[in-house]
Design an enzyme around this catalytic site. Structure first.
Site, PDB file in Angstrom:
ATOM      1  N   PHE A 107      41.808  52.540  43.752  1.00 25.58           N
ATOM      2  CA  PHE A 107      40.427  52.208  43.925  1.00 25.58           C
ATOM      3  C   PHE A 107      39.618  53.660  44.645  1.00 25.58           C
ATOM      4  O   PHE A 107      40.107  54.174  45.735  1.00 25.58           O
ATOM      5  CB  PHE A 107      40.110  51.123  44.776  1.00 25.58           C
ATOM      6  CG  PHE A 107      38.598  50.645  44.738  1.00 25.58           C
ATOM      7  CD1 PHE A 107      38.099  50.275  43.538  1.00 25.58           C
ATOM      8  CD2 PHE A 107      37.653  50.505  45.837  1.00 25.58           C
ATOM      9  CE1 PHE A 107      36.834  49.700  43.343  1.00 25.58           C
ATOM     10  CE2 PHE A 107      36.610  50.136  45.715  1.00 25.58           C
ATOM     11  CZ  PHE A 107      35.901  49.863  44.334  1.00 25.58           C
ATOM     12  N   ASP A 112      46.591  47.578  49.266  1.00 22.93           N
ATOM     13  CA  ASP A 112      45.002  47.055  49.141  1.00 22.93           C
ATOM     14  C   ASP A 112      45.261  45.806  48.179  1.00 22.93           C
ATOM     15  O   ASP A 112      45.554  45.868  47.317  1.00 22.93           O
ATOM     16  CB  ASP A 112      44.236  48.020  48.642  1.00 22.93           C
ATOM     17  CG  ASP A 112      42.873  47.710  48.353  1.00 22.93           C
ATOM     18  OD1 ASP A 112      42.317  46.541  48.394  1.00 22.93           O
ATOM     19  OD2 ASP A 112      42.042  48.547  48.557  1.00 22.93           O
ATOM     20  N   TYR A 172      35.197  39.044  48.936  1.00 23.99           N
ATOM     21  CA  TYR A 172      34.202  38.492  48.064  1.00 23.99           C
ATOM     22  C   TYR A 172      34.435  38.291  46.480  1.00 23.99           C
ATOM     23  O   TYR A 172      33.636  38.213  45.665  1.00 23.99           O
ATOM     24  CB  TYR A 172      32.839  39.584  48.099  1.00 23.99           C
ATOM     25  CG  TYR A 172      32.849  41.021  48.048  1.00 23.99           C
ATOM     26  CD1 TYR A 172      33.290  41.410  46.947  1.00 23.99           C
ATOM     27  CD2 TYR A 172      33.115  41.720  49.187  1.00 23.99           C
ATOM     28  CE1 TYR A 172      33.535  42.900  46.708  1.00 23.99           C
ATOM     29  CE2 TYR A 172      33.374  42.954  49.151  1.00 23.99           C
ATOM     30  CZ  TYR A 172      33.571  43.718  47.777  1.00 23.99           C
ATOM     31  OH  TYR A 172      33.656  44.950  47.859  1.00 23.99           O
ATOM     32  N   LYS A 173      35.794  38.782  46.325  1.00 24.63           N
ATOM     33  CA  LYS A 173      36.008  38.627  44.809  1.00 24.63           C
ATOM     34  C   LYS A 173      36.589  37.228  44.513  1.00 24.63           C
ATOM     35  O   LYS A 173      35.769  36.109  44.480  1.00 24.63           O
ATOM     36  CB  LYS A 173      36.991  39.687  44.569  1.00 24.63           C
ATOM     37  CG  LYS A 173      36.483  41.048  44.790  1.00 24.63           C
ATOM     38  CD  LYS A 173      37.448  42.482  44.661  1.00 24.63           C
ATOM     39  CE  LYS A 173      36.596  43.623  44.541  1.00 24.63           C
ATOM     40  NZ  LYS A 173      37.206  45.039  44.833  1.00 24.63           N
ATOM     41  N   ARG A 176      36.016  44.757  31.606  1.00 26.75           N
ATOM     42  CA  ARG A 176      37.115  43.739  32.398  1.00 26.75           C
ATOM     43  C   ARG A 176      36.530  42.617  32.081  1.00 26.75           C
ATOM     44  O   ARG A 176      35.449  42.271  32.387  1.00 26.75           O
ATOM     45  CB  ARG A 176      37.081  44.427  33.753  1.00 26.75           C
ATOM     46  CG  ARG A 176      37.942  45.562  34.095  1.00 26.75           C
ATOM     47  CD  ARG A 176      37.962  45.657  35.728  1.00 26.75           C
ATOM     48  NE  ARG A 176      36.712  45.421  36.510  1.00 26.75           N
ATOM     49  CZ  ARG A 176      36.863  45.499  37.779  1.00 26.75           C
ATOM     50  NH1 ARG A 176      37.804  45.790  38.440  1.00 26.75           N
ATOM     51  NH2 ARG A 176      35.827  45.207  38.483  1.00 26.75           N
TER      52      ARG A 176
HETATM   53  C1  LIG Z   1      36.638  45.677  45.601  1.00 27.97           C
HETATM   54  C2  LIG Z   1      37.542  46.676  46.189  1.00 27.97           C
HETATM   55  C3  LIG Z   1      37.186  47.283  47.543  1.00 27.97           C
HETATM   56  C4  LIG Z   1      36.229  46.845  48.292  1.00 27.97           C
HETATM   57  O1  LIG Z   1      35.974  47.713  49.284  1.00 27.97           O
HETATM   58  P1  LIG Z   1      34.811  47.433  50.442  1.00 27.97           P
HETATM   59  O2  LIG Z   1      34.990  48.578  51.398  1.00 27.97           O
HETATM   60  O3  LIG Z   1      35.021  46.006  51.049  1.00 27.97           O
HETATM   61  O4  LIG Z   1      33.355  47.561  49.702  1.00 27.97           O
HETATM   62  C5  LIG Z   1      38.543  48.080  47.995  1.00 27.97           C
HETATM   63  N1  LIG Z   1      39.442  48.290  47.290  1.00 27.97           N
HETATM   64  C6  LIG Z   1      40.023  47.848  46.188  1.00 27.97           C
HETATM   65  C7  LIG Z   1      41.349  47.884  45.439  1.00 27.97           C
HETATM   66  C8  LIG Z   1      38.571  47.015  45.449  1.00 27.97           C
HETATM   67  O5  LIG Z   1      39.028  46.378  44.139  1.00 27.97           O
END
Ligand SMILES: *Cc1c(COP(=O)(O)O)cnc(C)c1O
Length: 419
Positions: free
Chosen positions: A126, A205, A230-231, A379
């Protein structure tokens, strides 16, 4: 045999998790929501709790509420999340955002890294993780560098190449356990063992893994992890994230952003900082109390359903979705951008198409919500707590109609902000 709507109905009737759908707020029965991997739906219990927290805990009890459940919430809810990811209750705490947690743990790991300078990752991670890691390297100013090992196909993570790249100068191996674009799932145990063999730490992560795939941090020997709530946890927009530190490391690592919430005695107001024992030391300032407490109902739903049953349904649903895509969408120019092998796939399916952005926008107009990831990925997220097999069938039918009728062509020029 062509997949038909009747099969989807039969699968829903046989689904032991089907009743969980009623535990979510679903205002528009026609909407097919395939974006639970970006923002999970609202649990009814969270809507009720939000009212109570605002009116009673804040409105009536005021500051007394800090002693009535607010102060201990990060640990208490962390202990519940721990059950979803194979950690001990005192190894997970709710705090900050995923990116901030990653930053804190990366600094802590590098400072413990005794002069090792390499941070190893892939090119499927990410982007926010890269930004934080690059920031860490600049801030420490000790010659640390981030190396990204490329994936061969943009779908599968380069496991063998990562193993080969690990060496005595590697301080940290950090990866998204489930890759955000393709949904590929790394073999956490294999890579953790390889990292440990050269004396490096691992930082995972779990944002696309928690609540969607089986994770056993302890069994895999993972050192550090962060993740989002939040996912698939349905914690709500901007809900705080969580972090995990293996118990044996907790007293060795320090929080690079120390603050009063992580201090041993937080109310002595002394000028000298002394870390709290355990994970509380990784807190900095006051937590977002309402958002933190609203993470709990979603986690409770997942615990009630059980990760094994959830994963089983998720595999069935993503397999079914791929079968539908093969049958109805491949002839229209769609390609599969996720692993076909379910054991290496998370709970979303990525489809590639040269006109993906226009198709994404036309789908939203047809009341199907996916998300778009550049350059050409649509997705489709499956959240087994509330996604039905008929939703998948109907979504593919609407995508097929969009492309057959050229509905996406009207959208090809637009650039939306949230996709
Ligand atoms: C959604 C997501 C995040 C979100 O990061 P925030 O700092 O909480 O906004 C981080 N890493 C991955 C792999 C994600 O999918």
């Amino acid at each position: 045999m062509k997949p038909i709507l009747e099969h989807a109905r039969t699968l829903d009737l046989a689904d032991p998790l089907a009743p969980f759908r009623e535990r979510f707020v679903i205002e528009d029965p026609d909407l097919i929501y395939l974006d639970g991997n970006s923002l999970g739906r609202l649990p009814k219990a969270s809507a009720d709790l939000a009212q109570k927290l605002v009116r009673d805990a804040w409105g009536v009890r005021l500051i007394r509420s800090w002693n009535e459940g607010w102060l201990g919430a990060p640990e208490r809810i962390g202990a519940k999340i721990a059950q979803l990811i194979g950690a001990a209750p005192d190894e997970v705490i709710v705090a900050d955002s995923t990116t901030v947690n990653l930053f804190k743990l990366a600094v802590a790991a590098l400072q413990a890294g005794r002069g090792r300078r390499r941070i190893l990752s892939d090119d499927l991670n990410f982007p926010s993780d890269y930004y934080a890691l690059q920031g860490v390297c600049e801030l420490l100013d000790k010659g640390h560098r981030l190396e990204r090992i490329p994936s061969e196909d943009g779908v599968y993570g380069p496991e063998a190449a990562l193993e080969a790249a690990l060496n005595e100068d590697t301080a940290l191996l950090t990866l998204s356990h489930t890759v955000f674009k393709s949904g590929f799932v790394y073999d956490m145990k294999r890579l953790s063992e390889a990292a440990h063999a050269v004396g490096a730490l691992t930082l995972w992560d779990l944002s696309h893994s928690v609540g969607s795939v089986m994770v056993d941090l302890n069994e895999a020997g993972a050192d550090l992890a962060v993740g989002c709530s939040y996912k698939y946890l349905n914690g709500g927009p901007g809900a705080p994230a969580f972090l995990y530190v293996r118990r044996a490391l907790q007293e060795q690592l320090g929080n690079p952003i120390p603050g009063w919430m992580g201090k041993a005695d937080l109310f002595d107001f002394e000028p000298e900082y002394e870390s709290a024992p355990g994970l509380r030391r990784f807190l900095t300032g006051t937590s977002p109390v309402l958002s933190t407490l609203l993470v709990e109902p979603g986690v409770d739903l997942l615990l009630e359903a059980g990760m094994a049953r959830l994963r089983e349904k998720s595999v069935k649903q993503t397999d079914y979705l791929i079968a539908l895509a093969d049958e109805y969408l491949a002839p229209l120019g769609f390609s599969l951008k996720s692993p076909r092998d379910a054991s290496r796939r998370g709970s979303h399916v990525s489809l590639g198409h040269p006109q993906a952005l226009g198709i994404d926008l036309a789908m939203i107009a047809e009341n199907v919500i996916p998300d778009f990831r550049p350059p050409d990925n649509i997705r489709l997220g499956v959240a087994p707590l509330y996604t039905r097999f008929v939703d998948l069938f109907e979504a593919v039918a609407r995508i097929q109609a969009v492309v057959q009728n050229g509905l996406h062509e009207a959208y090809m020029q637009e650039t939306p902000t949230v996709t």
